[in-house]
Design a protein around this motif. Structure first.
Motif, PDB file in Angstrom:
ATOM      1  N   VAL A  16     -23.884 -24.974  23.974  1.00  0.00           N
ATOM      2  CA  VAL A  16     -24.177 -26.406  24.033  1.00  0.00           C
ATOM      3  C   VAL A  16     -23.363 -27.017  25.170  1.00  0.00           C
ATOM      4  CG1 VAL A  16     -23.943 -28.586  22.745  1.00  0.00           C
ATOM      5  CG2 VAL A  16     -24.719 -26.490  21.585  1.00  0.00           C
ATOM      6  N   ALA A  17     -23.925 -28.022  25.834  1.00  0.00           N
ATOM      7  CA  ALA A  17     -23.220 -28.682  26.939  1.00  0.00           C
ATOM      8  C   ALA A  17     -21.969 -29.394  26.421  1.00  0.00           C
ATOM      9  CB  ALA A  17     -24.155 -29.681  27.612  1.00  0.00           C
ATOM     10  N   GLY A  18     -20.992 -29.550  27.304  1.00  0.00           N
ATOM     11  CA  GLY A  18     -19.791 -30.308  26.934  1.00  0.00           C
ATOM     12  C   GLY A  18     -20.126 -31.783  26.823  1.00  0.00           C
ATOM     13  N   SER A  19     -19.179 -32.552  26.300  1.00  0.00           N
ATOM     14  CA  SER A  19     -19.420 -33.991  26.262  1.00  0.00           C
ATOM     15  C   SER A  19     -18.113 -34.724  26.521  1.00  0.00           C
ATOM     16  CB  SER A  19     -20.056 -34.401  24.930  1.00  0.00           C
ATOM     17  OG  SER A  19     -19.343 -33.839  23.861  1.00  0.00           O
ATOM     18  N   GLY A  20     -18.198 -36.056  26.439  1.00  0.00           N
ATOM     19  CA  GLY A  20     -17.024 -36.868  26.756  1.00  0.00           C
ATOM     20  C   GLY A  20     -15.879 -36.606  25.799  1.00  0.00           C
ATOM     21  N   ASN A  21     -14.751 -37.249  26.130  1.00  0.00           N
ATOM     22  CA  ASN A  21     -13.582 -37.100  25.266  1.00  0.00           C
ATOM     23  C   ASN A  21     -13.116 -35.634  25.246  1.00  0.00           C
ATOM     24  OD1 ASN A  21     -11.632 -38.221  23.753  1.00  0.00           O
ATOM     25  ND2 ASN A  21     -12.811 -38.347  21.841  1.00  0.00           N
ATOM     26  N   ARG A  22     -13.371 -34.938  26.350  1.00  0.00           N
ATOM     27  CA  ARG A  22     -12.986 -33.530  26.530  1.00  0.00           C
ATOM     28  C   ARG A  22     -13.540 -32.616  25.451  1.00  0.00           C
ATOM     29  NH1 ARG A  22      -8.114 -32.608  30.088  1.00  0.00           N
ATOM     30  NH2 ARG A  22      -7.668 -34.677  30.898  1.00  0.00           N
ATOM     31  N   LYS A  23     -14.649 -33.007  24.946  1.00  0.00           N
ATOM     32  CA  LYS A  23     -15.207 -32.218  23.863  1.00  0.00           C
ATOM     33  C   LYS A  23     -16.010 -31.034  24.419  1.00  0.00           C
ATOM     34  CE  LYS A  23     -17.410 -32.951  19.482  1.00  0.00           C
ATOM     35  NZ  LYS A  23     -18.783 -33.111  19.158  1.00  0.00           N
ATOM     36  N   SER A  24     -15.589 -29.813  24.017  1.00  0.00           N
ATOM     37  CA  SER A  24     -16.320 -28.624  24.482  1.00  0.00           C
ATOM     38  C   SER A  24     -17.577 -28.436  23.664  1.00  0.00           C
ATOM     39  CB  SER A  24     -15.455 -27.373  24.318  1.00  0.00           C
ATOM     40  OG  SER A  24     -14.311 -27.484  25.118  1.00  0.00           O
ATOM     41  N   GLY A  25     -18.599 -27.908  24.302  1.00  0.00           N
ATOM     42  CA  GLY A  25     -19.836 -27.615  23.571  1.00  0.00           C
ATOM     43  C   GLY A  25     -19.651 -26.375  22.708  1.00  0.00           C
ATOM     44  N   ARG A  26     -20.432 -26.295  21.667  1.00  0.00           N
ATOM     45  CA  ARG A  26     -20.362 -25.141  20.771  1.00  0.00           C
ATOM     46  C   ARG A  26     -20.931 -23.907  21.482  1.00  0.00           C
ATOM     47  NH1 ARG A  26     -23.764 -23.011  17.313  1.00  0.00           N
ATOM     48  NH2 ARG A  26     -25.379 -24.572  17.651  1.00  0.00           N
ATOM     49  N   SER A  27     -20.352 -22.745  21.174  1.00  0.00           N
ATOM     50  CA  SER A  27     -20.888 -21.511  21.749  1.00  0.00           C
ATOM     51  C   SER A  27     -22.153 -21.092  21.017  1.00  0.00           C
ATOM     52  CB  SER A  27     -19.863 -20.383  21.618  1.00  0.00           C
ATOM     53  OG  SER A  27     -18.758 -20.660  22.434  1.00  0.00           O
ATOM     54  N   GLY A  28     -23.023 -20.396  21.713  1.00  0.00           N
ATOM     55  CA  GLY A  28     -24.251 -19.892  21.079  1.00  0.00           C
ATOM     56  C   GLY A  28     -23.916 -18.696  20.194  1.00  0.00           C
ATOM     57  N   THR A  29     -24.691 -18.515  19.148  1.00  0.00           N
ATOM     58  CA  THR A  29     -24.465 -17.378  18.247  1.00  0.00           C
ATOM     59  C   THR A  29     -25.006 -16.103  18.889  1.00  0.00           C
ATOM     60  OG1 THR A  29     -24.932 -18.941  16.490  1.00  0.00           O
ATOM     61  CG2 THR A  29     -24.794 -16.637  15.849  1.00  0.00           C
ATOM     62  N   ASP A  30     -24.277 -15.016  18.713  1.00  0.00           N
ATOM     63  CA  ASP A  30     -24.744 -13.721  19.236  1.00  0.00           C
ATOM     64  C   ASP A  30     -25.956 -13.264  18.435  1.00  0.00           C
ATOM     65  OD1 ASP A  30     -22.604 -13.679  20.951  1.00  0.00           O
ATOM     66  OD2 ASP A  30     -21.362 -12.406  19.660  1.00  0.00           O
ATOM     67  N   LEU A  31     -26.795 -12.501  19.071  1.00  0.00           N
ATOM     68  CA  LEU A  31     -27.925 -11.910  18.351  1.00  0.00           C
ATOM     69  C   LEU A  31     -27.654 -10.411  18.236  1.00  0.00           C
ATOM     70  CD1 LEU A  31     -30.755 -12.264  17.109  1.00  0.00           C
ATOM     71  CD2 LEU A  31     -31.677 -11.634  19.331  1.00  0.00           C
ATOM     72  N   ILE A  32     -27.666  -9.924  16.994  1.00  0.00           N
ATOM     73  CA  ILE A  32     -27.373  -8.507  16.779  1.00  0.00           C
ATOM     74  C   ILE A  32     -28.669  -7.744  16.499  1.00  0.00           C
ATOM     75  CG2 ILE A  32     -26.175  -6.867  15.271  1.00  0.00           C
ATOM     76  CD1 ILE A  32     -23.954  -8.914  15.061  1.00  0.00           C
ATOM     77  N   LEU A  33     -28.906  -6.729  17.272  1.00  0.00           N
ATOM     78  CA  LEU A  33     -30.087  -5.875  17.049  1.00  0.00           C
ATOM     79  C   LEU A  33     -29.615  -4.639  16.293  1.00  0.00           C
ATOM     80  CD1 LEU A  33     -31.605  -5.900  20.676  1.00  0.00           C
ATOM     81  CD2 LEU A  33     -32.008  -7.535  18.837  1.00  0.00           C
ATOM     82  N   THR A  34     -30.039  -4.493  15.043  1.00  0.00           N
ATOM     83  CA  THR A  34     -29.634  -3.289  14.300  1.00  0.00           C
ATOM     84  C   THR A  34     -30.588  -2.158  14.639  1.00  0.00           C
ATOM     85  OG1 THR A  34     -30.774  -4.297  12.466  1.00  0.00           O
ATOM     86  CG2 THR A  34     -28.421  -4.180  12.271  1.00  0.00           C
ATOM     87  N   LEU A  35     -30.002  -1.018  14.885  1.00  0.00           N
ATOM     88  CA  LEU A  35     -30.792   0.124  15.354  1.00  0.00           C
ATOM     89  C   LEU A  35     -30.429   1.366  14.560  1.00  0.00           C
ATOM     90  CD1 LEU A  35     -30.236  -0.530  19.150  1.00  0.00           C
ATOM     91  CD2 LEU A  35     -32.390  -0.800  17.931  1.00  0.00           C
ATOM     92  N   PRO A  36     -31.398   2.245  14.351  1.00  0.00           N
ATOM     93  CA  PRO A  36     -31.089   3.497  13.667  1.00  0.00           C
ATOM     94  C   PRO A  36     -30.167   4.360  14.528  1.00  0.00           C
ATOM     95  CG  PRO A  36     -33.440   3.365  14.239  1.00  0.00           C
ATOM     96  CD  PRO A  36     -32.820   2.098  14.706  1.00  0.00           C
ATOM     97  N   LEU A  37     -29.340   5.154  13.878  1.00  0.00           N
ATOM     98  CA  LEU A  37     -28.467   6.049  14.623  1.00  0.00           C
ATOM     99  C   LEU A  37     -29.333   7.040  15.388  1.00  0.00           C
ATOM    100  CD1 LEU A  37     -25.629   6.724  12.031  1.00  0.00           C
ATOM    101  CD2 LEU A  37     -26.042   4.753  13.528  1.00  0.00           C
TER     102      LEU A  37
END
Ligand SMILES: Nc1nc2c(ncn2[C@@H]2O[C@H](COP(=O)(O)OP(=O)(O)OP(=O)(O)O)[C@@H](O)[C@H]2O)c(=O)[nH]1
Ligand SMILES: [Mg+2]
Length: 337
Positions: A70-91
């Motif tokens: 997410v973009a930053g905003s005023g008051n030095r507020k940092s934007g939230r990070s995006g959630t990782d996407l996990i791909l589960t795979l067979p061994l």
């Protein structure tokens, strides 16, 4: 459905942009810059999972995207990070990146449960203008943009991971053997090509010792040029430590059967020829009891003379020789490690 090949696209999340903002407070006429930083984009992560055994999840859905920051905003507020996407795979899944020119680069080989590999890193967040204030420029009007991420095309190839690979003509009794040595319940029938997809079973040797056995569709002469079901399933026994050639004792020419099988494997991948292997005669219960010993001895001698390889004789249905086989396989696996 057993799917062992898929092509997908992945896209990590963009970094959020840094903000341009100035403090506006009562009684503070000229506030300084207070634009916060953008959040990092989510990454795409591959993770091994023993409970997964097919690439079915990647068959129909084609684009896998992680969340953007997410973009930053005023008051030095940092934007939230995006959630990782996990791909589960067979061994046993190999992951290749397909470059624009069509060439392939191997990115990962997933072999362990919970093993994680970052396939595409999320974009860095941009810096807000609060980072750029200097004594000479106390009101910077610029921020940086978050890093954009491109789509990446991947190829997923599953090569099942087992210790022992069963090799035999159709109807040799491979699936039956797997069903009596493990809890697996493969389809068994009195016609050729009953097995259409590979299956794994865990063979318990003692309370604490076990190994994994792979049953694959039967192989016939000419498999390497597409006869029968072809060699497409051979990759699932490509990485096993040892092979087990299962040959019906009642086949017309057991030695020739073995030669054909071995040659097909060699033509598929010459490395397969270097693996430790066993020759096992199956269905010995079909030989009348009074002739059995003599027949087993005769066929065994044939093999020993021409291949200097000892053979075992079993019956999955009559429960003959199964414990000996189990222990021999286990020992061989240990020796090959
Ligand atoms: N009498 C006897 N019959 C057996 C034995 N093992 C398997 N069979 C029979 O042989 C036939 C083929 O067995 P499968 O286990 O399906 O053979 P397969 O090698 O997996 O065959 P495909 O999957 O077609 O390659 C079935 O009718 C089984 O019941 C055995 O030890 N004794
Ligand atoms: Mg079968």
């Amino acid at each position: 459905m057993f799917i062992d090949y898929a092509r997908i696209k992945i896209k990590a999340g963009h970094g959020g942009d840094g903000a341009v903002s100035f403090r506006r407070e009562k009684f503070v006429p000229k506030g300084g810059p207070d634009g916060g930083d953008g959040g990092r984009g989510g990454s795409i992560i591959a993770m091994g999972d023993t409970n997964a055994n097919t690439l079915l999840n990647y068959r129909y859905k084609k684009l896998f995207k992680a969340e953007s920051g997410v973009a930053g905003s005023g008051n030095r507020k940092s934007g939230r990070s995006g959630t990782d996407l996990i791909l589960t795979l067979p061994l046993g899944t190999e992951i290749f990146e397909i470059k624009e020119d069509g060439s392939k680069v191997k990115l990962a080989d997933i072999t362990d449960h919970q093993e994680r590999i970052v396939l595409a890193k999320g974009g860095r967040g941009g810096k807000g203008n609060s980072n750029f204030a200097t004594p000479t420029n106390q009101a910077p009007r610029h921020a940086t943009m978050g890093k954009r991420c491109q789509e990446i095309e991947l190829e997923l190839v599953l090569k099942l991971m087992a210790d022992v690979g069963l090799v035999g003509f159709p109807n040799a009794g491979k699936s039956t053997l797997l069903s009596v040595l493990s809890a697996a319940t493969p389809k068994i029938a009195d016609y050729e090509f009953t097995t259409l997809e590979p299956m794994l079973g865990v063979v318990q040797v003692t309370e604490y010792q076990h190994f994994v056995m792979a049953d694959i569709p039967g192989i016939i002469e000419g498999a390497h040029i597409g006869k029968g079901l072809g060699h497409q399933f051979l990759r699932h026994i490509q990485r096993t430590s040892i092979l087990l050639y299962l040959i019906d004792i009642d086949s017309e020419d057991p030695l020739e059967a073995y030669r054909i099988l071995r040659n097909e494997l060699y033509l598929y991948d010459s490395f397969m020829d270097k693996k430790p292997f066993n020759i096992v005669l199956s269905k010995i219960d079909t030989i009348p009891e009074e002739q059995r010993e003599a027949k087993v001895a005769e066929v065994s001698r044939l093999f020993e003379e021409t291949t200097s390889q000892k053979v075992l004789a079993i019956s999955s249905v009559g429960n003959i020789g199964l414990d000996a086989l189990k222990f021999q396989l286990y020992k061989q696996i240990q020796d090959s490690l």
